[in-house]
Design a protein around this motif. Structure first.
Motif, PDB file in Angstrom:
ATOM      1  N   ALA A 341       0.826  -1.208   0.000  1.00  8.04           N
ATOM      2  CA  ALA A 341       0.000   0.000   0.000  1.00  8.04           C
ATOM      3  C   ALA A 341       0.861   1.260   0.000  1.00  8.04           C
ATOM      4  O   ALA A 341       0.523   2.263  -0.644  1.00  8.04           O
ATOM      5  N   LEU A 342       1.989   1.222   0.703  1.00  5.69           N
ATOM      6  CA  LEU A 342       2.821   2.411   0.827  1.00  5.69           C
ATOM      7  C   LEU A 342       3.768   2.607  -0.352  1.00  5.69           C
ATOM      8  O   LEU A 342       3.978   3.733  -0.805  1.00  5.69           O
ATOM      9  N   TYR A 343       4.334   1.502  -0.890  1.00  4.42           N
ATOM     10  CA  TYR A 343       5.459   1.656  -1.796  1.00  4.42           C
ATOM     11  C   TYR A 343       5.346   0.941  -3.138  1.00  4.42           C
ATOM     12  O   TYR A 343       6.197   1.142  -3.996  1.00  4.42           O
ATOM     13  N   THR A 349       8.059  -3.544  -7.074  1.00  6.65           N
ATOM     14  CA  THR A 349       7.117  -4.582  -7.476  1.00  6.65           C
ATOM     15  C   THR A 349       6.537  -5.341  -6.282  1.00  6.65           C
ATOM     16  O   THR A 349       6.953  -5.141  -5.131  1.00  6.65           O
ATOM     17  N   HIS A 350       5.594  -6.257  -6.588  1.00  6.95           N
ATOM     18  CA  HIS A 350       5.000  -7.091  -5.535  1.00  6.95           C
ATOM     19  C   HIS A 350       6.063  -7.978  -4.892  1.00  6.95           C
ATOM     20  O   HIS A 350       6.035  -8.209  -3.669  1.00  6.95           O
ATOM     21  N   ALA A 351       7.003  -8.484  -5.687  1.00  2.47           N
ATOM     22  CA  ALA A 351       8.086  -9.294  -5.123  1.00  2.47           C
ATOM     23  C   ALA A 351       8.916  -8.486  -4.130  1.00  2.47           C
ATOM     24  O   ALA A 351       9.357  -9.016  -3.091  1.00  2.47           O
ATOM     25  N   HIS A 352       9.118  -7.205  -4.417  1.00  2.98           N
ATOM     26  CA  HIS A 352       9.828  -6.339  -3.482  1.00  2.98           C
ATOM     27  C   HIS A 352       9.041  -6.199  -2.186  1.00  2.98           C
ATOM     28  O   HIS A 352       9.624  -6.192  -1.090  1.00  2.98           O
ATOM     29  N   SER A 353       7.712  -6.088  -2.293  1.00  2.00           N
ATOM     30  CA  SER A 353       6.876  -5.958  -1.102  1.00  2.00           C
ATOM     31  C   SER A 353       7.000  -7.186  -0.210  1.00  2.00           C
ATOM     32  O   SER A 353       7.074  -7.075   1.022  1.00  2.00           O
ATOM     33  N   VAL A 354       7.013  -8.355  -0.818  1.00  2.00           N
ATOM     34  CA  VAL A 354       7.125  -9.594  -0.043  1.00  2.00           C
ATOM     35  C   VAL A 354       8.483  -9.667   0.652  1.00  2.00           C
ATOM     36  O   VAL A 354       8.582 -10.073   1.824  1.00  2.00           O
ATOM     37  N   PHE A 355       9.542  -9.266  -0.049  1.00  2.00           N
ATOM     38  CA  PHE A 355      10.877  -9.294   0.545  1.00  2.00           C
ATOM     39  C   PHE A 355      10.964  -8.330   1.724  1.00  2.00           C
ATOM     40  O   PHE A 355      11.503  -8.668   2.796  1.00  2.00           O
ATOM     41  N   VAL A 356      10.436  -7.112   1.555  1.00  2.00           N
ATOM     42  CA  VAL A 356      10.446  -6.139   2.652  1.00  2.00           C
ATOM     43  C   VAL A 356       9.608  -6.652   3.821  1.00  2.00           C
ATOM     44  O   VAL A 356       9.941  -6.418   4.989  1.00  2.00           O
ATOM     45  N   TRP A 357       8.510  -7.386   3.527  1.00  2.00           N
ATOM     46  CA  TRP A 357       7.682  -7.973   4.583  1.00  2.00           C
ATOM     47  C   TRP A 357       8.523  -8.866   5.494  1.00  2.00           C
ATOM     48  O   TRP A 357       8.372  -8.831   6.727  1.00  2.00           O
ATOM     49  N   PRO A 485      -3.440  -2.484  -4.059  1.00  2.00           N
ATOM     50  CA  PRO A 485      -2.777  -2.489  -2.751  1.00  2.00           C
ATOM     51  C   PRO A 485      -3.389  -1.543  -1.730  1.00  2.00           C
ATOM     52  O   PRO A 485      -3.521  -1.896  -0.558  1.00  2.00           O
ATOM     53  N   VAL A 486      -3.769  -0.339  -2.160  1.00  2.00           N
ATOM     54  CA  VAL A 486      -4.298   0.637  -1.200  1.00  2.00           C
ATOM     55  C   VAL A 486      -5.665   0.206  -0.685  1.00  2.00           C
ATOM     56  O   VAL A 486      -5.931   0.230   0.531  1.00  2.00           O
ATOM     57  N   LEU A 490      -6.810  -0.843   3.144  1.00  2.00           N
ATOM     58  CA  LEU A 490      -7.894  -0.176   3.874  1.00  2.00           C
ATOM     59  C   LEU A 490      -8.860  -1.188   4.475  1.00  2.00           C
ATOM     60  O   LEU A 490      -9.271  -1.070   5.646  1.00  2.00           O
ATOM     61  N   TRP A 491      -9.226  -2.198   3.699  1.00  2.00           N
ATOM     62  CA  TRP A 491     -10.170  -3.198   4.197  1.00  2.00           C
ATOM     63  C   TRP A 491      -9.532  -4.101   5.246  1.00  2.00           C
ATOM     64  O   TRP A 491     -10.116  -4.359   6.305  1.00  2.00           O
ATOM     65  N   VAL A 492      -8.343  -4.596   4.956  1.00  2.00           N
ATOM     66  CA  VAL A 492      -7.694  -5.542   5.880  1.00  2.00           C
ATOM     67  C   VAL A 492      -7.287  -4.862   7.180  1.00  2.00           C
ATOM     68  O   VAL A 492      -7.644  -5.314   8.280  1.00  2.00           O
ATOM     69  N   LEU A 493      -6.559  -3.752   7.080  1.00  2.00           N
ATOM     70  CA  LEU A 493      -6.088  -3.069   8.281  1.00  2.00           C
ATOM     71  C   LEU A 493      -7.226  -2.368   9.009  1.00  2.00           C
ATOM     72  O   LEU A 493      -7.222  -2.274  10.242  1.00  2.00           O
ATOM     73  N   GLY A 494      -8.211  -1.884   8.233  1.00  2.00           N
ATOM     74  CA  GLY A 494      -9.375  -1.283   8.873  1.00  2.00           C
ATOM     75  C   GLY A 494     -10.134  -2.282   9.722  1.00  2.00           C
ATOM     76  O   GLY A 494     -10.497  -2.007  10.879  1.00  2.00           O
ATOM     77  N   GLY A 495     -10.381  -3.464   9.159  1.00  2.00           N
ATOM     78  CA  GLY A 495     -11.062  -4.504   9.920  1.00  2.00           C
ATOM     79  C   GLY A 495     -10.251  -4.941  11.122  1.00  2.00           C
ATOM     80  O   GLY A 495     -10.795  -5.153  12.221  1.00  2.00           O
TER      81      GLY A 495
END
Length: 526
Positions: A341-343, A349-357, A485-486, A490-495
């Motif tokens: 959502a942020l980056y 990319t999505h692969a970058h998001s998973v690595f940062v996770w 992503p955004v 919102l739905w996941v973190l909001g819930g």
């Protein structure tokens, strides 16, 4: 200072930090869009962190711990003229010292890089050296900005000093947008100059309010003043303590440069997310409490002082834990959602998001200990004890180094995974060392002022509520699948947040009921 005022001041600190951190996230998003996890992103991330050693060693945390207790006590006693002399002397000594260190640092940059980024060679190394030399003077200006923060905080002027980094981030964003059509290596150079301009702006916007509250401030290096000597003596101990923590961070940085392209940039991206709850909740509470604690320590009745410190410390610990526990759980369960959502844009990319996770999840191990430890350290500083936190920081350094080397060189081959995944082990090992430091800090403080800490029942309820909320958020994530992503965040973190607050309210957790009660009253008035 009353409990109500303490809460209000913590709110002002938190609000200022929130604004600056939001802009920091926007700046990092723009950076990720243009640079992704490339070699040039590595170079700039490393370059920005090397002169930041100067800021961390001489800046906000160290100066606050050594200067505020002395300065705030003089103000509490009504000795405003003496307080102004101390502030002017400290400012002059700081400016002179930092100027010399900046010049030495710029000259010694190639040698520093061998120790800080041993994995960089060729053009990547040369670019990093150039960027470091550009950034060093700006970091020196940020140290002077921290001096302004210490004065303003002592006068209970919290918001501006903590929101001032907004202009620093804006300057960096503007540089990237204006020169966006440049080649990436040139864009990195323009960004470095934009960073220096932002440092200067951050300092300049704090100067007028500092001059208003000090009434005739004169920058004169009066090292003979007894109060100035106290600040310098405390400064040395705290600087060494902070230096130990920074050395630990730079050990991680040096190790990460050996793990392959993009790892350093990923560590920096993860740090912007990891530091958000630490800054909002740990720093906000600690910064608001330090001047009040320092003002109370001068009372004659030792038992009354101990009782006041216990009450303030326990209240601050509860406030921190209420927000940090769900933050850590979110790092474990939804780090990919937060990062995407942020980056996740442009070259990120999505692969970058998973690595940062994976890196964020590792940092979640010690998130609570790090933030609670900040408040304990502030209590030691209020008692004019800077050596005890130093001893415990040394223990943390040794543990972090040993565990970090093990995670980088032993764990990936052991599990048959790529070396780059050792980055998650680096943050997790730092978290384990953080827990050891926190327990030492708590034990030492309890021996001095009586039993402090968080009740087991409270922690069980907080972690239980966060776990159930994470299960609900995980169900939402599974049901929605791979959306934008955004909107997914919102739905996941909001819930997740709604369930956590509802459960903590139902479990009669004081902080939840107080917060939701304030919200309800404001909505009712509207």
């Amino acid at each position: 200072m009353t409990k109500k005022n303490a809460g209000y001041h913590a709110f002002l600190v938190g609000a200022g930090i929130l604004l600056s951190r939001i802009m920091g996230l926007v700046r990092q998003r723009v950076f990720s869009h243009f640079f992704g996890l490339s070699d040039i992103a590595d170079a700039f991330s490393s370059a920005l962190r090397i002169p930041n050693f100067l800021q961390n060693l001489f800046g906000e945390g160290v100066l606050s711990a050594s200067f505020i207790p002395v300065y705030a006590r003089l103000l509490a006693e009504g000795r405003d003229e003496e307080a102004d002399r101390v502030a002017g002397a400290v400012g002059a000594i700081l400016a002179l010292s930092v100027s010399v260190i900046v010049l030495v640092g710029m000259a010694a940059t190639p040698y520093l890089l061998w120790a800080i980024a041993p994995g960089y060679t060729g053009a990547k190394r040369e670019l990093t050296i150039l960027l470091v030399r550009i950034l060093f003077p700006g970091t020196g200006v940020l140290v002077c900005s921290a001096w302004c923060l210490g004065i303003l905080n002592s006068h209970r002027k919290f918001f501006l000093s903590y929101s001032a980094p907004v202009v620093w981030n804006l300057a960096m964003i503007a540089a990237m947008i204006v020169f966006r059509h440049s080649h990436l290596d040139r864009l990195a150079v323009y960004l470095a100059w934009g960073t220096v301009a932002g440092c200067l702006l951050q300092f300049l916007i704090q100067v007028p309010p500092v001059l208003r509250v000090t009434h005739g401030l004169r920058l004169r290096p009066d090292a003979g003043n007894v109060h100035v000597r106290t600040v310098i003596r405390n400064f040395g101990s705290v600087a060494v303590s902070r230096g130990v923590v920074q050395i630990s961070a730079y050990v991680d940085q040096a190790l990460s440069t050996l793990l392959g392209p993009g790892v350093m940039a990923a560590m920096t991206t993860a740090a912007t997310i990891n530091m958000l709850p630490v800054s909002l909740f740990g720093m906000a509470v600690s910064a608001a409490e330090l001047p009040a604690m320092a003002g109370a320590v001068g009372d004659e009745d030792a038992s009354a002082v101990a009782k006041a410190l216990r009450e303030r410390l326990d209240r601050g610990l509860r406030q921190i834990a209420f927000f940090i526990v769900p933050s850590a759980m979110a790092f474990f369960a939804f780090g990919d959602v937060v990062t995407a959502a942020l980056y996740q844009t442009g070259k990120f990319t999505h692969a970058h998001s998973v690595f940062v996770w994976s890196i964020i999840a590792g940092s979640g191990v010690g998130l609570l200990a790090t933030t609670l430890g900040r408040l304990y350290s502030s209590t030691y500083y209020a008692l004019r004890d800077t050596r005890t936190p130093l001893r415990y920081a040394l223990v943390r350094l040794v543990l972090t180094t040993l565990l970090g080397v093990f995670c980088v060189f032993a764990l990936p081959p052991w599990f048959g995974i790529a070396p780059r995944w050792g980055a998650a082990g680096l943050t997790a090992s730092a978290g384990i060392a953080g827990w050891v430091e926190y327990m030492l800090l708590r034990r030492g403080m309890n021996a001095r002022i009586g039993v402090t800490g968080l009740p087991f029942g409270l922690m069980a309820r907080l972690w239980g509520a966060a776990t159930i909320a994470a299960a609900v958020g995980g169900g939402v994530k599974w049901a929605l699948g791979r959306g934008h992503p955004v909107w997914l965040a919102l739905w996941v973190l909001g819930g997740y947040g709604v369930v956590y607050f509802a459960l903590t309210f139902a479990l009669r957790i004081q902080e939840s009921r107080a917060l939701l009660g304030k919200v309800a009253r404001k909505l009712g008035r509207r």
